[in-house]
Design a protein around this motif. Structure first.
Motif, PDB file in Angstrom:
ATOM      1  N   GLU A   1       2.133   1.780  -3.436  1.00  0.00           N
ATOM      2  CA  GLU A   1       1.071   2.289  -4.315  1.00  0.00           C
ATOM      3  C   GLU A   1       0.840   3.781  -4.089  1.00  0.00           C
ATOM      4  O   GLU A   1       0.840   4.577  -5.033  1.00  0.00           O
ATOM      5  CB  GLU A   1      -0.224   1.528  -4.060  1.00  0.00           C
ATOM      6  CG  GLU A   1      -1.403   2.028  -4.894  1.00  0.00           C
ATOM      7  CD  GLU A   1      -2.728   1.440  -4.452  1.00  0.00           C
ATOM      8  OE1 GLU A   1      -3.684   1.517  -5.242  1.00  0.00           O
ATOM      9  OE2 GLU A   1      -2.816   0.921  -3.327  1.00  0.00           O
ATOM     10  N   ASP A   2       0.625   4.170  -2.843  1.00  0.00           N
ATOM     11  CA  ASP A   2       0.249   5.558  -2.572  1.00  0.00           C
ATOM     12  C   ASP A   2       1.399   6.529  -2.758  1.00  0.00           C
ATOM     13  O   ASP A   2       1.167   7.727  -2.984  1.00  0.00           O
ATOM     14  CB  ASP A   2      -0.310   5.673  -1.147  1.00  0.00           C
ATOM     15  CG  ASP A   2      -1.733   5.155  -1.046  1.00  0.00           C
ATOM     16  OD1 ASP A   2      -2.242   4.639  -2.059  1.00  0.00           O
ATOM     17  OD2 ASP A   2      -2.336   5.247   0.040  1.00  0.00           O
TER      18      ASP A   2
ATOM     19  N   LYS B   1       0.824  -1.206   0.000  1.00  0.00           N
ATOM     20  CA  LYS B   1       0.000   0.000   0.000  1.00  0.00           C
ATOM     21  C   LYS B   1       0.860   1.259   0.000  1.00  0.00           C
ATOM     22  O   LYS B   1       0.537   2.252  -0.672  1.00  0.00           O
ATOM     23  CB  LYS B   1      -0.924  -0.014   1.217  1.00  0.00           C
ATOM     24  CG  LYS B   1      -1.960   1.107   1.210  1.00  0.00           C
ATOM     25  CD  LYS B   1      -2.850   1.052  -0.027  1.00  0.00           C
ATOM     26  CE  LYS B   1      -3.881   2.171  -0.032  1.00  0.00           C
ATOM     27  NZ  LYS B   1      -4.596   2.247  -1.315  1.00  0.00           N
TER      28      LYS B   1
ATOM     29  N   GLN C   1       4.919  11.374  -9.078  1.00  0.00           N
ATOM     30  CA  GLN C   1       5.637  10.115  -8.941  1.00  0.00           C
ATOM     31  C   GLN C   1       7.113  10.355  -8.618  1.00  0.00           C
ATOM     32  O   GLN C   1       7.699  11.339  -9.075  1.00  0.00           O
ATOM     33  CB  GLN C   1       5.514   9.300 -10.226  1.00  0.00           C
ATOM     34  CG  GLN C   1       4.084   8.904 -10.556  1.00  0.00           C
ATOM     35  CD  GLN C   1       3.970   8.251 -11.912  1.00  0.00           C
ATOM     36  OE1 GLN C   1       4.965   8.030 -12.606  1.00  0.00           O
ATOM     37  NE2 GLN C   1       2.737   7.940 -12.321  1.00  0.00           N
TER      38      GLN C   1
ATOM     39  N   ARG D   1      -3.333   8.376  -2.920  1.00  0.00           N
ATOM     40  CA  ARG D   1      -2.234   8.206  -3.870  1.00  0.00           C
ATOM     41  C   ARG D   1      -1.768   9.564  -4.365  1.00  0.00           C
ATOM     42  O   ARG D   1      -2.554  10.367  -4.852  1.00  0.00           O
ATOM     43  CB  ARG D   1      -2.666   7.351  -5.052  1.00  0.00           C
ATOM     44  CG  ARG D   1      -1.512   7.021  -6.013  1.00  0.00           C
ATOM     45  CD  ARG D   1      -1.999   6.274  -7.238  1.00  0.00           C
ATOM     46  NE  ARG D   1      -2.632   5.017  -6.894  1.00  0.00           N
ATOM     47  CZ  ARG D   1      -3.193   4.211  -7.807  1.00  0.00           C
ATOM     48  NH1 ARG D   1      -3.205   4.563  -9.079  1.00  0.00           N
ATOM     49  NH2 ARG D   1      -3.749   3.085  -7.426  1.00  0.00           N
TER      50      ARG D   1
ATOM     51  N   VAL E   1      -2.465  -0.908 -10.782  1.00  0.00           N
ATOM     52  CA  VAL E   1      -1.683   0.178 -11.369  1.00  0.00           C
ATOM     53  C   VAL E   1      -1.242  -0.167 -12.781  1.00  0.00           C
ATOM     54  O   VAL E   1      -1.306   0.660 -13.697  1.00  0.00           O
ATOM     55  CB  VAL E   1      -0.453   0.485 -10.493  1.00  0.00           C
ATOM     56  CG1 VAL E   1       0.437   1.537 -11.156  1.00  0.00           C
ATOM     57  CG2 VAL E   1      -0.886   0.963  -9.111  1.00  0.00           C
TER      58      VAL E   1
ATOM     59  N   THR F   1      -3.068   5.770   4.741  1.00  0.00           N
ATOM     60  CA  THR F   1      -2.380   4.774   3.916  1.00  0.00           C
ATOM     61  C   THR F   1      -1.977   3.559   4.736  1.00  0.00           C
ATOM     62  O   THR F   1      -2.195   2.410   4.332  1.00  0.00           O
ATOM     63  CB  THR F   1      -1.143   5.398   3.259  1.00  0.00           C
ATOM     64  OG1 THR F   1      -1.551   6.394   2.315  1.00  0.00           O
ATOM     65  CG2 THR F   1      -0.320   4.342   2.531  1.00  0.00           C
TER      66      THR F   1
ATOM     67  N   GLY G   1       3.295   6.427  -5.233  1.00  0.00           N
ATOM     68  CA  GLY G   1       3.478   6.528  -6.681  1.00  0.00           C
ATOM     69  C   GLY G   1       4.623   5.690  -7.201  1.00  0.00           C
ATOM     70  O   GLY G   1       4.939   5.745  -8.396  1.00  0.00           O
TER      71      GLY G   1
END
Length: 482
Positions: free
Chosen positions: A76-77, A73, A250, A246, A121, A327, A79
């Motif tokens: 993911e969050d 997680k 990135q 998210r 993703v 998160t 980026g």
């Protein structure tokens, strides 16, 4: 009647699980049906057999489920997963679209990111890339599955996947068991899968079949059905992928990849250098369960590796995690339903194994040939296929047959590390039958159907791994573990 009870309980479990019923309800119900027809005490089996086995699994592996889901997680969050997927799609481009999707999935899952985090993703990026390359969307599920659901789960030495961790306490091994054979198996799965997908792409182009000019829209998912079919097959609850926050910005590739590298390097260092040098004689004391280092070293190594990766990720991406508590809560919550679902399957297997009629099944399985590697492969394949879960099938097989198979292996002079690798690869073959939760989720997310895409998934996730399994058994029988 006892054997009929086992078969009826198993049919009940498989049939209703495929229709979306919760394993948390089905597993104890199916276990009680098997016990009832065997004329065994129901309440005793529920509390003293089912719950003890399920609780033991939770006690042993909850840290890995918790840390693995939390790490996924956070990746993911922050980026990081999207940054890695974008880098592969940009560098390899439309000419190597299939390879880009496969390698992106392989890198993040080998680094410890859960399959469900990865596919949520990678699939949208893969759809855009396939559309630009003119590749039919029906090939996308197989490409994603090849990179995320095959060799990085079962064959790559050091993978922190829960499936690779489950045999460690049984065989006293580490995540790096039989590394040479694991690399050979990985090369076979990857090479065979890429060959098939390239062939399928050429055939589609020859037939004039192309993708739409614009990326496909991800369809609305039946969240309840997807969730119930998924949680017993993987270690992340897909319901938590939409929670948390998210970040839109990135990280650079080096920052995104660093935590993945930490997982592998720390796992290797702990397994080969740190833990073997520690004085762990205290583990023999009753307060610590009277275990040996070999029984816990593999799990300890993965725990430390995931903790180190989480700390690294937080230090490098603190500014990209604006709602850190949300998160981390989502990551922690994502681990609960999967481990309880798999633990329920383990409880069901424990009840079945405790029934008198199971002796007939056990003797029949152990009597298949004289090679314990073949027997182990058949057992894990069969149970993973029946449950639709590599982790559930693997645990049931080892709980019921592991001690007998280990004795057979010792008699034949077979290294437990080789048994470990065969067990994991075996569990990662027929688990990808149509009712597998990860397959159902992946097809739904890609907007594809079993009719359109499942044949290519079969080749990538079943045929290739079975070929690799046969090669590993052959090489292991001839040359031993390496």
């Amino acid at each position: 009647m006892g054997l009929l009870g086992i078969l009826l309980g198993l049919a009940l479990l498989i049939g209703l699980a495929y229709r979306g019923w919760s394993v948390l309800l089905l597993a104890p119900a199916a276990a009680m049906v098997a016990a009832l027809l065997s004329r065994e005490p129901l309440l005793a089996h529920w509390t003293q057999t089912f719950m003890v086995a399920a609780g033991g699994f939770v006690a042993q592996f909850f840290p890995l489920f918790l840390l693995g889901a939390l790490f996924g997680k956070l990746m993911e969050d922050s980026g990081s997963v999207a940054a890695i997927a974008r880098w592969f799609t940009e560098r390899l481009g439309v000419r190597r679209a299939v390879l880009a999707v496969v390698l992106a999935g392989a890198l993040v899952t080998y680094g410890g990111v859960s399959l469900f985090v990865a596919i949520f993703v990678i699939v949208p990026m893969g759809q855009a890339l396939f559309a630009s390359a003119g590749i039919p969307n029906r090939l996308l599920p197989a490409a994603v599955a090849l990179g995320s659901m095959t060799f990085t789960m079962s064959a790559m030495p050091g993978t922190p996947a829960i499936q690779n961790a489950i045999p460690m306490p049984f065989f006293g091994t580490t995540a790096f068991a039989a590394p040479g054979l694991g690399l050979i198996a990985s090369a076979i799965m990857l090479g065979f899968g890429l060959w098939w997908l390239a062939r399928a792409e050429r055939a589609a182009r020859s037939a004039g079949e192309t993708a739409l000019a614009a990326p496909l829209q991800t369809p609305a998912l039946d969240q309840g059905l997807v969730r119930e079919r998924s949680v017993a097959s993987r270690e992340f609850d897909p319901a938590e992928t939409g929670r948390g926050h998210r970040h839109d910005r990135q990280p650079p590739l080096a920052v995104a990849v660093a935590p993945l590298a930490v997982v592998v390097l720390v796992n290797l260092t702990m397994s080969l250098l740190v833990l073997p040098r520690l004085d762990t004689a205290f583990l023999a004391e009753p307060r610590w369960g009277g275990v040996t280092l070999a029984a816990v070293a593999g799990v300890w190594s993965v725990i430390v590796a995931l903790l180190a990766a989480i700390v690294t990720l937080l230090l490098l991406n603190r500014g990209r995690l604006p709602d850190l508590r949300a998160t981390m809560d989502a990551g922690a919550n994502a681990s609960v339903l999967p481990i309880l679902s798999v633990a329920s399957l383990v409880g069901f297997g424990a009840v079945v194994a405790a029934l008198p009629a199971f002796a007939v099944v056990r003797d029949a399985v152990l009597g298949v040939g004289n090679n314990p590697l073949v027997t182990l492969a058949i057992a894990t394949n069969t149970l993973a296929a029946l449950t639709g879960s590599a982790s559930g099938g693997l645990t049931i097989a080892l709980d019921a047959l592991g001690a007998d198979l280990l004795k057979m292996a010792a008699t034949e002079g077979i290294d437990p590390a080789l048994m470990h690798r065969v067990a994991v690869i075996g569990a990662g073959t027929l688990d990808s039958l149509p009712h597998n939760g990860a397959v159902v989720t992946l097809l739904a997310l890609c907007g594809a159907t079993h009719r359109e895409s499942y044949r290519d998934i079969v080749v990538a996730c079943i045929v290739g791994p079975i070929i690799a399994l046969v090669v590993v058994i052959g090489l292991g029988t001839r040359f031993g573990s390496f």
